[in-house]
Design an enzyme around this catalytic site. Structure first.
Site, PDB file in Angstrom:
ATOM      1  N   GLU A 120       0.741  -1.401   0.012  1.00 15.35           N
ATOM      2  CA  GLU A 120       0.060   0.047   0.025  1.00 15.35           C
ATOM      3  C   GLU A 120       0.894   1.204   0.263  1.00 15.35           C
ATOM      4  OE1 GLU A 120      -2.698  -3.425   0.902  1.00 15.35           O
ATOM      5  OE2 GLU A 120      -0.564  -2.795   1.668  1.00 15.35           O
ATOM      6  N   ASP A 134       1.858  12.985 -14.801  1.00 15.27           N
ATOM      7  CA  ASP A 134       0.660  13.221 -15.812  1.00 15.27           C
ATOM      8  C   ASP A 134       0.203  14.821 -15.709  1.00 15.27           C
ATOM      9  OD1 ASP A 134      -1.851  12.950 -17.108  1.00 15.27           O
ATOM     10  OD2 ASP A 134      -2.906  13.218 -15.376  1.00 15.27           O
TER      11      ASP A 134
END
Length: 164
Positions: A120, A134
Site C-alpha cells: 500500500e 501526468d
C-alpha cells in the site's frame, strides 16, 4: 529442503502456482510501512515549477498527487492480484524538493491487521509520482520516475528499515 532461515517465495503453492497467502493464523498487530518515489525533472521544467509554486494548468500538483496516492493506497488490493484488502487506519503523503530538480514523495500507511501495508505504501508513493508526471508532461516527457523503494516497515514477524 530449505532451512527455517532461508527466505522463500510466499505467493506460490506447493505446485509452484500463484496463490494468495493464508494469513488467518497470523496475529492481528499494528502495522506501518513507509515508501518513497522520486520525480526527476529537467532543469528548465523544475525552474518553472519552482516559479509557479508547483501549480500547473491542471491545478495544484501536490494536492492532486496526495489525493491520487491516498486513493491508490485504499485500492491496492484491486491493482496487485495477491494483496489482501485491508482496513487503512492512516495514510500520509509528503512531498519535498530534493535539490533543485527532484521531488521526493513519501507515503506512510498504518493498519491493524494480520498482514502488512508495504504494498500500500509503495502503491501510494508511485501513483502520486505518476500523477505528478501526468500533471507536468505538457512541459516535458523527459521527466523520470524512480527509484521507488520501501523505507521501512513495523509490525508482524520482523521490522525492516525505519518508517517515516
Amino acid at each position: 529442503m530449505t532451512s527455517p532461515s532461508t527466505p522463500t517465495l510466499t505467493h506460490l503453492d506447493e505446485a509452484g502456482r500463484p496463490a494468495m497467502v493464508d494469513v488467518s493464523a497470523k496475529v492481528v498487530t499494528a502495522r506501518e510501512a513507509s515508501a518513497s518515489c522520486r520525480v526527476q525533472f529537467p532543469a528548465d521544467v523544475a525552474a518553472q515549477l519552482h516559479a509557479n509554486g508547483l501549480r500547473s494548468a491542471k491545478g495544484g500538483i501536490v494536492d492532486t498527487a496526495i489525493i491520487a496516492g491516498t486513493m491508490a493506497v485504499k485500492r491496492t488490493h484491486e491493482l496487485i492480484p495477491f494483496c489482501h484488502p485491508l482496513p487503512i487506519d492512516g495514510c500520509r503523503l509528503a512531498m519535498a524538493w530534493e535539490g533543485d530538480d527532484a521531488l521526493n514523495i513519501e507515503c506512510t500507511v498504518k493498519t491493524t491487521h494480520r498482514t502488512g501495508v508495504e504494498m500500500e505504501a509503495l502503491t501510494g508513493a508511485t501513483v502520486a509520482a505518476l500523477t505528478v508526471y501526468d500533471m507536468c508532461k505538457a512541459l516535458s516527457h523527459d521527466i523520470v520516475l524512480g527509484p521507488a523503494r520501501l523505507l521501512g516497515k513495523r509490525g508482524g514477524k520482523r521490522d525492516v528499515g525505519a518508517p517515516a
